[in-house]
Write a protein that holds these residues in place. Structure first.
Motif, PDB file in Angstrom:
ATOM      1  N   GLY B 198      53.193  54.594  27.592  1.00  8.55           N
ATOM      2  CA  GLY B 198      52.261  54.817  28.682  1.00  8.55           C
ATOM      3  C   GLY B 198      51.137  55.754  28.295  1.00  8.55           C
ATOM      4  N   SER B 199      50.567  55.554  27.130  1.00  5.32           N
ATOM      5  CA  SER B 199      49.468  56.412  26.702  1.00  5.32           C
ATOM      6  C   SER B 199      48.155  55.877  27.242  1.00  5.32           C
ATOM      7  CB  SER B 199      49.379  56.438  25.179  1.00  5.32           C
ATOM      8  OG  SER B 199      50.592  56.811  24.640  1.00  5.32           O
ATOM      9  N   PRO B 200      47.214  56.785  27.470  1.00  7.14           N
ATOM     10  CA  PRO B 200      45.909  56.294  27.913  1.00  7.14           C
ATOM     11  C   PRO B 200      45.180  55.576  26.782  1.00  7.14           C
ATOM     12  CG  PRO B 200      45.884  58.685  27.645  1.00  7.14           C
ATOM     13  CD  PRO B 200      47.290  58.235  27.408  1.00  7.14           C
ATOM     14  N   LEU B 201      44.254  54.736  27.178  1.00  5.13           N
ATOM     15  CA  LEU B 201      43.414  54.015  26.216  1.00  5.13           C
ATOM     16  C   LEU B 201      42.245  54.916  25.831  1.00  5.13           C
ATOM     17  CD1 LEU B 201      42.572  51.226  24.918  1.00  5.13           C
ATOM     18  CD2 LEU B 201      41.318  50.817  27.041  1.00  5.13           C
ATOM     19  N   VAL B 202      41.992  55.065  24.556  1.00  7.78           N
ATOM     20  CA  VAL B 202      40.873  55.889  24.106  1.00  7.78           C
ATOM     21  C   VAL B 202      39.799  54.974  23.536  1.00  7.78           C
ATOM     22  CG1 VAL B 202      40.136  57.698  22.524  1.00  7.78           C
ATOM     23  CG2 VAL B 202      42.396  57.815  23.583  1.00  7.78           C
ATOM     24  N   LEU B 203      38.616  55.077  24.115  1.00  9.87           N
ATOM     25  CA  LEU B 203      37.504  54.252  23.639  1.00  9.87           C
ATOM     26  C   LEU B 203      36.387  55.165  23.160  1.00  9.87           C
ATOM     27  CD1 LEU B 203      37.394  51.655  26.546  1.00  9.87           C
ATOM     28  CD2 LEU B 203      38.267  51.270  24.251  1.00  9.87           C
ATOM     29  N   ILE B 204      35.924  54.912  21.952  1.00  7.31           N
ATOM     30  CA  ILE B 204      34.804  55.682  21.419  1.00  7.31           C
ATOM     31  C   ILE B 204      33.599  54.759  21.402  1.00  7.31           C
ATOM     32  CG2 ILE B 204      33.935  56.967  19.439  1.00  7.31           C
ATOM     33  CD1 ILE B 204      36.924  57.484  18.721  1.00  7.31           C
ATOM     34  N   ASP B 205      32.619  55.092  22.191  1.00  4.19           N
ATOM     35  CA  ASP B 205      31.449  54.230  22.377  1.00  4.19           C
ATOM     36  C   ASP B 205      31.870  52.792  22.678  1.00  4.19           C
ATOM     37  OD1 ASP B 205      29.716  56.335  22.012  1.00  4.19           O
ATOM     38  OD2 ASP B 205      29.531  56.002  19.852  1.00  4.19           O
ATOM     39  N   GLY B 206      32.909  52.658  23.483  1.00  7.09           N
ATOM     40  CA  GLY B 206      33.308  51.329  23.941  1.00  7.09           C
ATOM     41  C   GLY B 206      34.299  50.604  23.066  1.00  7.09           C
ATOM     42  N   SER B 207      34.668  51.201  21.936  1.00  2.03           N
ATOM     43  CA  SER B 207      35.590  50.521  21.044  1.00  2.03           C
ATOM     44  C   SER B 207      36.829  51.386  20.868  1.00  2.03           C
ATOM     45  CB  SER B 207      34.905  50.292  19.708  1.00  2.03           C
ATOM     46  OG  SER B 207      35.826  49.850  18.766  1.00  2.03           O
ATOM     47  N   GLU B 208      37.998  50.759  20.845  1.00  2.92           N
ATOM     48  CA  GLU B 208      39.206  51.551  20.763  1.00  2.92           C
ATOM     49  C   GLU B 208      39.200  52.408  19.508  1.00  2.92           C
ATOM     50  OE1 GLU B 208      42.896  49.648  20.011  1.00  2.92           O
ATOM     51  OE2 GLU B 208      44.033  51.204  21.019  1.00  2.92           O
ATOM     52  N   VAL B 242      42.029  55.957  31.079  1.00  5.88           N
ATOM     53  CA  VAL B 242      41.146  55.644  29.954  1.00  5.88           C
ATOM     54  C   VAL B 242      40.375  56.908  29.602  1.00  5.88           C
ATOM     55  CG1 VAL B 242      39.273  54.166  29.127  1.00  5.88           C
ATOM     56  CG2 VAL B 242      40.879  53.299  30.831  1.00  5.88           C
ATOM     57  N   ILE B 243      40.202  57.146  28.330  1.00  8.59           N
ATOM     58  CA  ILE B 243      39.373  58.255  27.873  1.00  8.59           C
ATOM     59  C   ILE B 243      38.175  57.650  27.162  1.00  8.59           C
ATOM     60  CG2 ILE B 243      39.267  60.250  26.348  1.00  8.59           C
ATOM     61  CD1 ILE B 243      42.259  60.629  26.927  1.00  8.59           C
ATOM     62  N   LEU B 244      37.003  57.861  27.743  1.00 13.28           N
ATOM     63  CA  LEU B 244      35.784  57.286  27.172  1.00 13.28           C
ATOM     64  C   LEU B 244      35.020  58.386  26.454  1.00 13.28           C
ATOM     65  CD1 LEU B 244      34.477  55.210  30.220  1.00 13.28           C
ATOM     66  CD2 LEU B 244      35.648  54.348  28.189  1.00 13.28           C
ATOM     67  N   VAL B 245      34.824  58.204  25.187  1.00 11.70           N
ATOM     68  CA  VAL B 245      34.092  59.189  24.405  1.00 11.70           C
ATOM     69  C   VAL B 245      32.721  58.616  24.091  1.00 11.70           C
ATOM     70  CG1 VAL B 245      34.039  60.506  22.264  1.00 11.70           C
ATOM     71  CG2 VAL B 245      36.219  60.036  23.393  1.00 11.70           C
ATOM     72  N   THR B 246      31.698  59.380  24.420  1.00 13.22           N
ATOM     73  CA  THR B 246      30.342  58.953  24.089  1.00 13.22           C
ATOM     74  C   THR B 246      29.815  59.901  23.026  1.00 13.22           C
ATOM     75  OG1 THR B 246      30.088  58.304  26.383  1.00 13.22           O
ATOM     76  CG2 THR B 246      28.082  58.417  25.049  1.00 13.22           C
ATOM     77  N   THR B 247      29.291  59.336  21.963  1.00 17.86           N
ATOM     78  CA  THR B 247      28.812  60.202  20.884  1.00 17.86           C
ATOM     79  C   THR B 247      27.315  60.456  21.017  1.00 17.86           C
ATOM     80  OG1 THR B 247      28.463  58.325  19.424  1.00 17.86           O
ATOM     81  CG2 THR B 247      30.613  59.379  19.330  1.00 17.86           C
ATOM     82  N   LYS B 248      26.872  61.440  20.286  1.00 23.46           N
ATOM     83  CA  LYS B 248      25.472  61.861  20.397  1.00 23.46           C
ATOM     84  C   LYS B 248      24.523  60.813  19.815  1.00 23.46           C
ATOM     85  CE  LYS B 248      26.566  66.779  20.198  1.00 23.46           C
ATOM     86  NZ  LYS B 248      26.800  67.898  19.279  1.00 23.46           N
ATOM     87  N   SER B 249      23.348  60.762  20.391  1.00 21.29           N
ATOM     88  CA  SER B 249      22.309  59.854  19.897  1.00 21.29           C
ATOM     89  C   SER B 249      21.043  60.649  19.641  1.00 21.29           C
ATOM     90  CB  SER B 249      21.983  58.781  20.935  1.00 21.29           C
ATOM     91  OG  SER B 249      23.069  57.944  21.133  1.00 21.29           O
TER      92      SER B 249
END
Lengths: 659, 1073
Positions: B198-208, B242-249
């Motif tokens: 039961g772990s959350p889904l981690v997405l970095i810029d939309g991709s696991e 869900v954990i959504l990570v957005t990286t710097k641009s």
């Protein structure tokens, strides 16, 4: 939505994934090699062999009148062995399921000709599985007696499993085991690998004689008690599924005879397949001395050439190791030989030690004990000053020469619990002395037992020894360098003397006759430290006398001349003058060391006692509870508790009617 | 209303921070420092002005500052200020909640400044599934973290820095070992099943992706989607958040270059202390006597040597044994070693360097970064260490006026090494194997093993793991018609893992100092794993409104992902040259010259999912909000007929603050929103990739009943598989309230939720033992987790110019098992109606001090069921059911004898308190994290010392010294008895209160004045000191660290001892050009 549906269909191809690295059962057990691998997966799980960090199978007689471990066992302290709510290692069906899965899949395929490979090999591997199911059942049957008979892999359906939990009467379980062994004998080859590390026909014959002798003698000695089916006090009598119980042979006496005859038949067939390994009667003490094959048989690297070995397990320094040789360099990993066993050995002239003219030198020293004795004692009992290593090598955990026994060591690995230690299983090769890195072979079955099974079954059945039995006995005594005139021994046997040393002097609380006793004595001495003693004591019903009379486990005569071996200030006993924690028993109790009577707080301080219920194991309460249709009433379960045991958890055993 | 804002501050302070530690100080600063600011500096002209808000009300306390200097003042009660400034100076006027304005001073002309409200908090955009949304329009439960909260934390991975920041996001660091990554959990116990995770889904810029493999400094923001409404767009991959990570641009404009580095010093915390050797020996002897052993563990002669070695009259740590070797270390050693101090270093050193550059032109911008982290471990013998290298490159290009293209590449390499013998058993076994009497060095000064861990650590070879992660991501954003935007994303991730270990022969030394072989085996292992993952997202959105009132946004799309895993390994024996441990240089023979066949293995596996999704957002004037999500998902884990499932969710929001009737309050309350959501999700995260397929367990070369001198290949019976296995269903209700008050200085949100996990692939039901094989797992268990989360944040600026903020996060969740297959009600497993984590035990009356006391007790409470030979020093248990017997009955719910629920191991009220402040270039952060309520039952030998498994499973720590004996009758621990657990039953006396508060981070930074640094061409230069894990408050036994005890594991033999956590001090600087 229509588009969605069509896309879903397209996706299904993308989502269809089948295992890429595992074999599905439908495709397995179809070749000779598959069958072999499946068999190989069960060998170590089912068959006995050395485990590491112990004296291996040579320590399996601990907690009997033969050998004593550092700590006492609860089975001889009634009240301390208690029922458990849950237990999952005794009332246990895992390997039975594994065997059933194989047999139910393979037999149909075999009959339909769907298994590829050489027919003889396929048949042999099927036979091995019958053998393993029999061996596994024999373990459960020894613990519980009456036991469910299951021949198919069952499904996870509660009702079906409750139905399958019905306990079959013990004699029927024994008959079931024998029928499996008959199949095994029929299917298997003799020594197919030429190496005797695969289960084979001879082993099945030997096991068959062992099982049949067990049930035959059990029924004979427990007749009239709650421990035999059909008795009024038998707990199974209350179950409706036992309402029509009768012995297949007609009556209990005929049943006994049937089993004993089976034992004789199988033992004789087995005995015809091998010869005894020779014995020089001497302990090799230098590289120029002749080797003693009989001794080496228990501690050689390769056992395939020992004619008497029927099945053994091979070890390898890299692949699989144990600790037995190191244990035998020290004090047998805390498993000491008792004074009782030592005294049970005859003199080489065939006389018991107490008999007049025996020439017994006494037990003031180990050298005296060994002199003029049955070579099985003089060879295997270690004496200070003897060489333990003759061939040097790399192993670090060797002891040479044999020191005075370290009776006060706090280390279980080095402690001489009784002062007496065996070299059975030892090796004179230093290479074998890496800690946990020994690789001598482990004997699973040894032919000599077939002789003994035959002798005993023959006497129990007929009341006399037939010519075959006589020849076996002579052969064993001859090999042991003991006068072969066993009648002389019988004539000089005083049962009241023997009763002090040997629980096997009794059955059902009564002394047995001297002939039977000497057959049992031969068995005790020949099979010393081979893991069969407790089995024998139970089937002989040989512990009733301890219900009323405690037995003191003793070791060597510490408080005699051997006291000189020690700095007496290091020997501390309760009531003595030296201060500190007691590490030996008091001379006021006995001249001989009593390992369980060092501290008066010990629950075995007054000696070992017995209660009838301990002849069988208690069944874990949860097993009864989960099969009960009404959980507030455990009698609604098909499983009944064994005699004397409670259906509540954490209870010691109660009394059994008739004991 | 504007007339006395300070009064409002005060009220809110009092309301919120009852702890009181902030209430007084800001006032004092205000009072004392004001005069210092009013006085003018060395300048020529005096400027006067008036500051008002848009409604014409004067703003009191607004800051007026000459740009690029520290010269400034604040406005008075009527909003007026005056300041001496150089001619033509630029003034910066700022006030919290308003947009800062710059005005040029004009000599002699009073300035009229109107500050506009800063609606940033209202317009703040939050990343949500497949898009972004204004925070004000959010209807789901979403927690956010921005880069600031990760700044300057001396942590090895981003997850460590998230602990305690977002309520409901639970980060558990169960070990301080360098390669250990914390486990992440959203909203409490997700599953108790053994067949699914039961772990959350981690997405970095939309991709696991893996939160542990990303450079924390590349992170722009993180969104935590907590409720079903927020996460259901991800369907079967996201039932537990869900954990959504957005990286710097990069941003258009000048190129910004940043370099920062830090140097760290770490010390282990919560290390156990061992008894000295003599105390230890007497302790073990006492346990042997109490167990009526026939001889003590340490003889009188041995005790004397131990004592002589301690007082210096004996200088050899172990006597000579037979054969010219040293005697066995356990049997005869008389050293005096604290093995914990011996094995772990007192301190260790680490460093991190980070470089980034970003910028852009009109049509194109870029971001690039490199990061290097070097972390040394605590091993004193051998070496453990962790290195991470990351590079990121990101390009955004506007291809045409309707098409944008983005390309990102990110590479992470981690190198971890440790001694081959440093496995998890080192920690769990050190206590029981590291007897203080066991010699570390032999009398000649060589490491001595008999066996003991140091020699193996120092010379037994190394174990190295290198993991490379390469992310490639390309996306197009097309907007052919205004407001119709289509996204096409493709991402590919390749993970390559190589593991090497070599296991070397070990040498001890004999009495004359000559080496001899102690461990003969030597081998080399090489293992490779390659994971290839790709992910396709195509989605399109269109937004429109009707009459400027009804706003709509529709979105629909498709997603597919696939993972292929390939593994292989080889192990070969007989290293020829110790310093060259490679497979090519092995002899395939053992020490004795026998041939040993190398072992090889290899496997492949894969899984995939596909899903269609759609979302409709509607709002009426931003007042009434509604969102509907649908996801139709398929997975490769189930067969075609069970494969597809539809997951709907609905959420509603009401922006109360936008109602007409609310206008009168709007001055104080800037935002107030009520949210409601309900959603259904499925879980496909079964442990097995092929849970519906039966398989034969076939293993090459593992059968140890040798045939022809070789290991055999073995096959095992296949496990049963339930024919009805299908999806787990997760239903979540959530009600939330968001608010912003006092110009959004006080913000916060509160959520309350219930999550039901239905048809969970639970542990198998208990069946009669006659089955003979593990009962197959089926969908047979239901759970209900309910909880709440609170986040309150206050930020303000004092008149002295100091900004400060405090954020409190607090969350609680508890789980009830509502369905479980346990017909007999046995307490050995879960049962329906059980509160998850409950601990059943006896009530302790105390330790009997005399035999009389014990006998009197036993007369009324027979303890035979628990043990025998009850004497002084033993525990007296209470007979709760008045049957004169202490026992556990049938150990079932209906008959549990004298057992009762004595506690619960669920961590409750998990909190984080974050205090920040900055003033005149100084910044300060203080972050506490903890658990306010939790019980813990410690059953292992680490807690008890002497255990029921005898001397090889016992330890002697300082705490255990307080055991009952004639001369220490008022002891904490009962009398020690080898092989007897009668005093160690689960009971109230030894139940641990595992609540704690830990000062996780404390940092102070100083940014040099820009006026100074600009001369060097540096726009910002910051120096900082940061400390991690500096202080812990707990009443738990000091044997354990309250953070590293595992949450639900109550396995008695498992010692729960981990590689220690560290206290870390970090010194660093950050330069921005």
């Amino acid at each position: 939505m229509l588009i969605l549906m069509s896309m879903q269909t397209a996706c299904n191809d993308f989502l269809d994934k089948e295992p890429e690295s595992t074999i599905s059962p439908e495709n397995y057990l179809t070749t000779e090699t598959d069958l072999k691998s499946y068999d190989d997966g069960l060998y170590t799980s089912i068959l006995p062999s050395h485990s590491n960090w112990s004296y291996g199978t040579f320590g399996d007689d601990e907690h009997t009148d033969n050998q004593a471990y550092i700590t006492y066992d609860n089975r001889f302290v009634p009240g301390q062995w208690k029922t458990a709510q849950t237990e999952s290692t005794n009332w246990y069906f895992k390997y039975i399921y594994s065997c059933n899965y194989f047999l139910s899949n393979v037999l149909t395929k075999y009959e339909a000709g769907e298994i590829s490979g050489t027919d003889a090999n396929i048949r042999h591997y099927i036979g091995e599985m019958y053998f393993m199911r029999a061996y596994e059942y024999f373990k459960r049957y020894q613990m519980f007696g009456d036991f469910p008979i299951i021949t198919e892999p069952l499904e996870d359906n509660s009702e079906e499993l409750i139905e399958a939990s019905k306990r079959y009467p013990r004699n029927e379980v024994a008959r079931f085991i024998l029928s499996d062994l008959d199949e095994a004998i029929d299917y298997m080859e003799s020594n197919p690998d030429d190496n005797k590390t695969r289960i084979n026909k001879e082993s099945a014959l030997l096991l068959k004689s062992r099982v049949a002798l067990f049930e035959g003698t059990w029924l004979k000695y427990f007749k009239g008690t709650a421990f035999v089916p059909g008795d009024d006090n038998w707990p199974g009598i209350d179950k409706s599924y036992n309402a029509d119980f009768t012995y297949e042979a007609g009556s209990i006496d005929e049943e006994i005879n049937w089993f004993l005859a089976q034992a004789m038949d199988a033992a004789e067939q087995c005995a015809a397949t091998f010869t005894l390994v020779s014995n020089t009667g001497l302990v090799q003490q230098s590289t120029s001395d002749a080797i003693n094959p009989y001794m080496n048989m228990f501690g050689d690297d390769d056992l395939s050439d020992y004619s008497e070995v029927l099945l053994w397990r091979d070890y390898d320094i890299n692949l699989s190791t144990h600790c037995v040789v190191v244990a035998a360099q020290y004090g047998d990993y805390g498993v000491g030989v008792t004074r009782g066993l030592v005294n049970g050995f005859l003199m080489a002239n065939g006389l018991p030690i107490y008999a007049s003219g025996s020439g017994y030198a006494g037990d003031d020293s180990i050298s005296e004990i060994r002199s003029n004795r049955d070579s099985r004692l003089s060879c295997f009992l270690k004496e200070p000053g003897q060489h333990n290593i003759l061939y040097s090598g790399t192993g670090e955990y060797y002891v040479d020469p044999e020191p005075y026994p370290d009776i006060t060591s706090g280390s279980s690995e080095q402690k001489y619990t009784t002062g007496y230690a065996l070299r059975k299983g030892g090796s004179f090769y230093q290479d074998q002395c890496g800690n946990g890195a020994c690789y001598t072979g482990s004997i699973t079955f040894r032919g000599a037992e077939a002789y003994l099974n035959y002798m005993e079954a023959c006497y129990e059945l007929n009341g006399y020894l037939d010519a075959t039995a006589q020849s076996y006995w002579v052969a064993l005594r001859s090999r042991s360098q003991v006068d072969t005139d066993y009648q002389k021994t019988i004539d000089n046997t005083d049962m009241s003397e023997e009763a002090q040393w040997d629980w096997g002097a009794y059955s059902a609380g009564e002394l047995v006759d001297a002939t039977l006793f000497n057959i049992r004595r031969e068995r005790r001495c020949e099979l010393m430290a081979e893991g069969l003693r407790y089995m024998d004591l139970r089937r002989w019903r040989a512990m009733d006398q301890m219900i009323t009379t405690p037995y003191h486990i003793e070791g060597f005569k510490l408080w005699g001349p051997m006291l000189d071996w020690y700095d007496s200030s290091t020997l501390i006993y309760e009531g003595g003058s030296a201060s500190g924690t007691a590490n030996v028993s008091s001379p006021l109790l006995s001249e001989y060391m009593r390992p369980y009577e060092v501290l008066s707080s010990s629950l075995a301080y007054e000696g070992y006692t017995w209660t009838a219920a301990h002849y069988l194991y208690p069944i874990g309460i949860q097993h009864i509870l989960i099969t009960a249709s009404d959980q507030s009433d455990l009698t609604t379960s098909p499983i009944y508790q064994n005699p004397g045991w409670s259906t509540e958890a954490s209870q010691g055993a109660g009394t059994v009617t008739g004991f | 209303m504007r007339s006395n804002p300070m009064k409002n501050h005060k009220a809110m302070f009092a309301l919120l921070f009852c702890t009181g530690f902030l209430t007084a100080s800001p006032q004092q600063i205000y009072a004392e420092q004001m005069p210092a600011y009013v006085q003018s500096s060395q300048q020529l002209q005096t400027v006067k002005g008036l500051v008002k808000d848009a409604s014409g009300q004067p703003i009191i306390g607004a800051s007026v500052l000459v740009k690029g200097s520290t010269n400034g003042t604040i406005t008075d009660i009527d909003g007026n200020f005056q300041l001496s400034v150089p001619s033509g100076a630029i003034l910066q006027i700022s006030y919290i909640g308003y947009i800062t304005q710059e005005v040029k001073s004009i000599l002699g002309k009073p300035l009229q400044i109107i500050l506009k409200e800063d609606t940033k908090t209202l317009d703040e955009v939050v990343v949500v599934g497949f898009g972004t949304q204004k925070k004000v329009n959010l209807t789901g439960s979403v927690g956010t973290i921005d880069a600031k909260e990760l700044d300057s934390r001396p942590v090895t991975n981003a997850a460590q820095a998230l602990q305690g920041i977002v309520p409901g996001l639970q980060i558990t660091q169960s070990s301080g070992s360098l390669e250990d990554t914390p486990s992440i959990n959203v909203r409490g116990t997700a599953t108790i099943g053994t067949g699914s995770t039961g772990s959350p889904l981690v997405l970095i810029d939309g991709s696991e992706g893996d939160l542990n493999s990303i450079n924390p400094q590349d992170i722009e923001s993180i969104s935590i989607l907590k409720d079903a409404a927020a996460s259901s767009i991800y369907g079967s991959r996201a039932p537990f958040g869900v954990i959504l990570v957005t990286t710097k641009s990069g941003k258009q404009g000048k190129v910004v270059v940043n370099y920062n580095s830090s140097f760290r010093i770490s010390n282990p915390i919560n290390m156990p202390d061992e008894m000295d050797s003599y105390t230890f020996a007497t302790y073990f002897n006492a346990a042997a006597v109490n167990a009526s052993w026939s001889s003590p563990v340490f003889s009188e002669e041995h005790l004397e040597r131990i004592s002589n070695y301690q007082n210096g009259t004996l200088t050899t740590s172990v006597p000579e044994g037979s054969n010219g070797y040293w005697a066995d270390g356990y049997g005869y050693g008389n050293d005096n070693i604290d093995w914990f101090s011996a094995i772990y270093k007192k301190q260790t050193f680490s460093q991190e360097h980070n470089f980034s550059a970003s910028g852009g032109a009109e049509k194109i911008n870029f971001y690039a970064s490199m990061n290097y982290l070097n972390n040394d471990g605590l091993m004193n013998f051998g070496e453990d260490g962790y290195n991470r290298y990351t590079t990121t490159g990101k390009i955004n290009a506007e291809l045409t006026n309707w098409a944008k293209f983005n390309y990102t590449t990110r590479f992470t390499r981690t190198d971890y090494k440790r001694p081959s013998t440093m496995t998890s058993s080192l920690y769990t076994d050190l206590g029981r194997q590291g007897w203080p009497t066991l010699p570390l060095y032999d009398p000649n000064g060589y490491l001595y093993s008999s066996p003991s861990p140091a020699l193996g650590l120092a010379e037994g070879g190394v174990d190295k793991t290198q993991t490379d992660n390469l992310y490639q991501q390309a996306s197009f954003t097309l907007e052919p018609i205004k407001n119709w935007i289509t996204h096409v994303n493709f991402s590919y991730r390749t993970e390559n893992m190589n593991r090497h270990w070599d296991s070397q022969m070990l040498y001890n030394h004999d009495v004359s100092g000559d080496p001899y072989v102690y461990t003969t085996s030597s081998n080399v292992y090489e293992g490779n794993e390659k994971d290839c993952y790709y992910n396709w997202n195509v989605f399109s959105e269109y937004s429109f409104n009707i009459k400027e009132k009804h706003n709509f946004k529709v979105m629909g799309g498709f997603q597919a992902e696939n993972m292929d895993i390939r593994k292989s390994s080889a192990q070969s024996y007989g290293i020829i040259v110790e310093s060259l441990p490679v497979i090519d240089l092995t002899s395939s023979t053992d020490y004795y010259g026998n041939t040993v066949t190398p072992t090889v293995s290899g496997s492949t596996s894969s899984w995939s999912t596909a899903g269609f999704f759609g979302r409709l957002n509607y709002d009426y004037l931003g007042r009434y909000l509604a969102e509907v999500n649908l996801r139709y998902d398929g997975t490769s884990r189930f067969r075609a007929d069970q494969r597809w499932n539809l997951f709907p969710s609905l959420s509603l929001g009401w922006n109360i603050s936008r109602e007409a009737f609310f206008e009168s309050l709007s001055e104080k309350v800037n935002a107030l929103k009520l949210r409601f959501s309900y959603g259904e999700l499925g879980n496909q995260n079964t442990d097995s990739y092929y849970p519906t397929y039966q398989s034969i367990t076939y293993t090459a070369n593992n059968g140890t009943w040798l045939q022809d001198g070789a290991l055999t290949n073995t096959a095992e019976v296949p496990a049963l598989i339930s024919s009805t296995l299908t999806w787990e269903k997760v239903h979540t209700w959530n009600i939330g309230l968001d608010w912003g008050m006092f110009n959004n200085r006080l913000t916060g949100n509160f959520d309350i939720y219930t999550r039901k996990t239905l048809d969970m692939v639970g542990p198998a039901p208990e069946l009669p033992a006659t089955l003979g094989i593990d009962v197959p797992k089926t969908n047979n268990t239901d759970l209900k987790t309910s909880g709440w989360e609170l986040l309150v944040s206050w930020r303000d600026k004092l008149t002295c110019g100091m900004n400060y903020g405090i954020t409190l996060s607090l969350a609680d969740a508890k789980t009830k098992i509502t369905r479980y297959p346990n017909d007999t009600g046995t307490l050995d497993s879960y049962y329906s109606g059980q509160n998850y984590g409950e601990i059943w035990g006896y009530k302790t009356l105390g330790i009997a001090q005399t035999q009389d006391e014990m006998d009197t007790h036993l007369a009324e409470a027979n303890q035979d069921a628990l043990g025998s030979s009850w004497t002084p020093g033993d525990v007296m248990y209470a007979d709760l059911n008045d049957d004169d017997v202490v026992d556990n009955g049938a150990n079932t719910l209906s008959d549990h004898g004298d057992l009762k629920v004595i506690g619960n191991t669920t961590p409750r009220y998990q909190f984080g308190i974050d205090l920040t402040a900055d003033w005149k270039g100084f910044d300060f952060r203080c972050f506490f994290q903890g658990v306010a309520k939790r019980d813990y039952w410690a059953s292992s030998y680490y807690f008890w010392g002497v255990s029921s498994w005898g001397e090889w499973w016992s330890a002697g720590l300082k705490q255990h010294q307080d055991y009952w004996r004639e001369d220490n009758t008022n002891a904490y621990y009962p009398r020690p008895i080898f092989g007897d657990d009668k005093n160690q039953q689960t009971q109230t006396r030894y139940l641990q209160d595992a609540s704690y508060i830990r000062l996780k981070n404390l940092q102070v930074g100083y940014t040099l004045p820009a006026t100074l640094t600009q001369k060097w061409g540096v726009s910002k230069l910051r120096l900082f000191v940061s400390g991690e894990n500096l202080w812990t408050g707990t009443s738990m036994t000091k044997i354990y660290d309250p953070e590293t005890i595992s949450y639900d594991d109550n396995d008695a033999v498992n010692s729960k001892m981990a590689y220690p956590l560290s206290k870390t001090f970090s010194f660093g600087l950050s330069i921005t050009l």
